[in-house]
Design a protein around this motif. Sequence first.
Motif, PDB file in Angstrom:
ATOM      1  N   MET A 186      -8.905  -7.515   4.152  1.00 45.08           N
ATOM      2  CA  MET A 186      -8.795  -6.145   3.057  1.00 45.08           C
ATOM      3  C   MET A 186      -8.951  -6.320   1.830  1.00 45.08           C
ATOM      4  N   GLU A 189     -12.835  -2.510   4.885  1.00 42.42           N
ATOM      5  CA  GLU A 189     -12.185  -3.707   5.942  1.00 42.42           C
ATOM      6  C   GLU A 189     -13.484  -4.332   6.193  1.00 42.42           C
ATOM      7  N   ASP A 196      -8.289  -3.964  -0.649  1.00 43.27           N
ATOM      8  CA  ASP A 196      -7.966  -2.176  -0.923  1.00 43.27           C
ATOM      9  C   ASP A 196      -8.259  -1.936   0.516  1.00 43.27           C
ATOM     10  N   GLU A 197      -8.431  -0.251   0.618  1.00 42.13           N
ATOM     11  CA  GLU A 197      -9.328   0.220   1.394  1.00 42.13           C
ATOM     12  C   GLU A 197     -10.408  -0.224   1.994  1.00 42.13           C
ATOM     13  N   LYS A 233       1.103  -1.324   0.219  1.00 39.98           N
ATOM     14  CA  LYS A 233      -0.301   0.121  -0.158  1.00 39.98           C
ATOM     15  C   LYS A 233       0.808   1.062   0.153  1.00 39.98           C
ATOM     16  N   LYS A 235      -2.556  -1.021  -5.563  1.00 43.91           N
ATOM     17  CA  LYS A 235      -3.878  -1.756  -4.708  1.00 43.91           C
ATOM     18  C   LYS A 235      -3.717  -3.172  -4.578  1.00 43.91           C
TER      19      LYS A 235
END
Length: 487
Positions: A143, A148, A145-146, A128, A133
Motif C-alpha cells: 500500500m 494498492e 497510502d491509498e 490510517k 499517510k
Amino acid sequence: MIILKEILYKVAIEVVKGSTEMAINKIEFDSRLVKENDMFVAIHGTLSDGHSFIEKAINLGAIAIVCNTMPEVIVTGITYIQVKDTNEALAFLASNYYNNPSQNLKLVGITGTNGKTTIASLLYQLFKKAGFKVGLLSTVKIMVDEIEYKATHTTPDSLTINYYLAEMNTVGVEYCFMEVSSHGIHQKRTDGLQFAGGVFTNLSHDHLDYHPTFAQYRDVKKSFFDHLPKTAFVLTNIDDKNGLVMLQNTTARKLTYALKSYADYKAQILENQLSGLLLKVNENEVWVKLIGTFNAYNLLAIYGTAVELGLDKLEVLRLLSELESVSGRFQFIVSNDNITAIVDYAHTPDALENVLKTINDIRTNNEQLITVFGCGGDRDKAKRPIMAHIASSMSNKVIITSDNPRTEDPIDIIADMEKGVELQYQKRTLSIVDRKQAIKTACQLAGPNDIILIAGKGHETYQEVCGVRHDFNDMKIVKELLEQLNK
C-alpha cells in the motif's frame, strides 16, 4: 539517468575497471530486463548465478557490471565494479538510486515466524485511522497510502522495496510498516534502509528447507536487530524463549512486551470469545474484535509500536478497538444452520497449534472441530508429520489434503504428513488429495454449531500445481459450499 559514481555510496568496492563518470539509466539484476545504458548486478541466486549472464546483459545494452568476480573477458567501454557481496551492493545501489527514500519516513520492520502480516497490516490500518499517510509492504499487499499493489514476496527485492518507498515519498507518506522475512534478511534485501524501529514476534519451526539449522534461522533474524541504528527502537516478545536473544547485540533502544512476564508493555486476557477479546493493556481495559492468545500478542506489539512512534496511549487503545482482522487470518463466516468456517494462513506447526488452541479455548465441546489442512511442496519436509500430529490430536476430525504442491506429487506430501498421525487418531483422519473436495467433505460432515478450520493458504487466491497457479480461494469455496448445503 544518474551518474554512476553518485550511486556507489556505501558500496564495499574491491576493484573498479573503467569510468564511473558515465550516466546510468536504471539498475537490473535480471539480465532479461536489461536495456540500453543500464547497470547489471550479477546475483548468486538459489536457482542460477547472474555471473553466467554478464555477456548477455552487455549484448542487451548494459554499460556497467557489478560482480563478485571479474569475468575472464573484459569488454572495452564497459565499467566493471567488483564487490565482496553483490546482494549487499544491490541494496545500497537501489537505495542511492531512489535517493534513499527510507530516510524520509519512519520505517518499522516486523520479523518473526508468525504474526508479521497481522502486525504490519493492522499498524497500517491503525495509523490510517489516526489520520496519517501510511505505507505497507506485506505478504498480502503493498500500500502506498491509498493505492494498492499486488505483493509477490514477503520481503521484495531491494529495487522493488526502494521503488515503493520512493513512491511513498512522492505522496507524502509519514510511516511505513514492513514485513521482514528471514530470506529477505539473509539475502541483504533490507540493507541500506534506515529503520525507525524493529519488532520481534516469535520463533518456531519454519523455513528449514532454506536455513540449514534452527540456530542459523534464529541468528539471521537476530542480525536484523544487530544492524538497527541507535536512533531506532527494538520491541521484542520476551515470552518467546528467543525474545531476549534478539536484544543481545543491538545498539537500538530496547523494549519488551509479554502476556506472562514482566515487560514494558504487558497485557492480560480478561475474556476470550468468538466475538472478540477483552484485554487489560498495562493499566487500561480495551475490547477488540480479534480473538485468541496469538492475537493478544499481536495487538500488544501494535500498541507498543504505536506508542513508541509517538501516538497517545489512550488514543491507541481506542483505535485498537476499531481494528478489523486481516484477510486470511482467522477470518470466519457462520452459515444459516450455524456452522462456523474459519480460514487461517497457519502453515507452521506453531501457528496451527495456536489457532487450534484458540478454537478449543472458545468452544463448549458440544460441537465438532473439523480441520482441513495441507503442507506446501518444495518446502520444509520436517514440519509435515509434526503438523499432522498437532491437527489430529487437537481436532475431532481431520482431513489431510493438498496445499500448494508446486512441483512435488501431492500424494507424496500427504504420505509424509500421515506419518505424524498416531494410531489412536487414525480413525478420525481422512486423506483427500483434491483440496476443494476436502473442503466439501468437511462441510458435509459438519452439523449445526460445528466448527470447520481450513488452514494453510489463508489470503492466497491461487493453488500452485506443477508450477502453474490456478484460481483457488479457501474462503470463497467454503462459503459457496455451505450455501449450497443450506438450499
